[in-house]
Motif scaffolding. Structure first.
Motif, PDB file in Angstrom:
ATOM      1  N   UNK A 193       1.107  -1.260   0.012  1.00  0.00           N
ATOM      2  CA  UNK A 193       0.118  -0.245   0.161  1.00  0.00           C
ATOM      3  C   UNK A 193       0.290   1.193  -0.123  1.00  0.00           C
ATOM      4  N   UNK A 194       1.997   1.257   0.861  1.00  0.00           N
ATOM      5  CA  UNK A 194       3.189   2.552   0.678  1.00  0.00           C
ATOM      6  C   UNK A 194       3.393   2.348  -0.154  1.00  0.00           C
ATOM      7  N   UNK A 195       3.546   1.711  -1.097  1.00  0.00           N
ATOM      8  CA  UNK A 195       4.968   1.979  -2.463  1.00  0.00           C
ATOM      9  C   UNK A 195       3.751   2.283  -3.721  1.00  0.00           C
ATOM     10  N   UNK A 196       2.451   1.761  -3.787  1.00  0.00           N
ATOM     11  CA  UNK A 196       1.731   1.931  -4.146  1.00  0.00           C
ATOM     12  C   UNK A 196       0.751   3.739  -4.392  1.00  0.00           C
ATOM     13  N   UNK A 197       1.107   4.204  -2.876  1.00  0.00           N
ATOM     14  CA  UNK A 197       1.090   5.255  -2.852  1.00  0.00           C
ATOM     15  C   UNK A 197       1.473   6.269  -3.263  1.00  0.00           C
ATOM     16  N   UNK A 243       4.432   5.728  -5.455  1.00  0.00           N
ATOM     17  CA  UNK A 243       3.604   5.809  -7.119  1.00  0.00           C
ATOM     18  C   UNK A 243       3.030   6.519  -7.275  1.00  0.00           C
ATOM     19  N   UNK A 244       1.763   6.736  -6.634  1.00  0.00           N
ATOM     20  CA  UNK A 244       0.758   7.191  -7.238  1.00  0.00           C
ATOM     21  C   UNK A 244       0.908   9.424  -6.955  1.00  0.00           C
ATOM     22  N   UNK A 245       1.624   9.184  -6.215  1.00  0.00           N
ATOM     23  CA  UNK A 245       1.918  10.723  -5.607  1.00  0.00           C
ATOM     24  C   UNK A 245       2.528  11.237  -6.755  1.00  0.00           C
ATOM     25  N   UNK A 246       3.899  10.240  -6.969  1.00  0.00           N
ATOM     26  CA  UNK A 246       4.749  10.202  -7.849  1.00  0.00           C
ATOM     27  C   UNK A 246       4.604  11.298  -9.520  1.00  0.00           C
ATOM     28  N   UNK A 247       2.858  11.529  -9.874  1.00  0.00           N
ATOM     29  CA  UNK A 247       1.971  12.075 -10.468  1.00  0.00           C
ATOM     30  C   UNK A 247       1.692  13.787 -10.457  1.00  0.00           C
ATOM     31  N   UNK A 248       2.088  13.929  -9.309  1.00  0.00           N
ATOM     32  CA  UNK A 248       0.958  15.012  -9.169  1.00  0.00           C
ATOM     33  C   UNK A 248       2.164  16.274  -8.909  1.00  0.00           C
TER      34      UNK A 248
END
Length: 86
Positions: free
Chosen positions: A59-63, A65-70
């Protein structure tokens, strides 16, 4: 005209005379690296202990990864010359 034609013919035949570099490692360090990569790709150096991520780690690694798109992609990157920052 004849000299021009012969020059063009010589330039066209030039790539046929080129010789390729012998494939293979060029240093002991590269040989060692290629040996490890070969073991890895064949699965011969596998750990006996399976390594799985816990649900919270996934979950932390997915989060992350998703924040890198911000972050916006910059229009251009700064040029560093000679390893020195300007």
């Amino acid at each position: 005209m004849k000299q021009n034609m012969l020059s063009c013919l010589g330039l066209l035949l030039l790539p046929l005379a080129a010789q390729a570099i012998e494939p293979g490692p060029s240093s002991p360090q590269q040989q060692e690296t290629e040996a490890w990569l070969l073991l890895q790709s064949r699965g011969q150096a596998v750990s006996p202990i399976p390594q799985a991520a816990a649900a919270s780690e996934r979950d932390l690694s997915l989060q992350r990864w998703l924040e890198s798109y911000k972050h916006a992609i910059p229009e251009y990157f700064k040029d560093y010359s000679g390893g020195q920052k300007k």
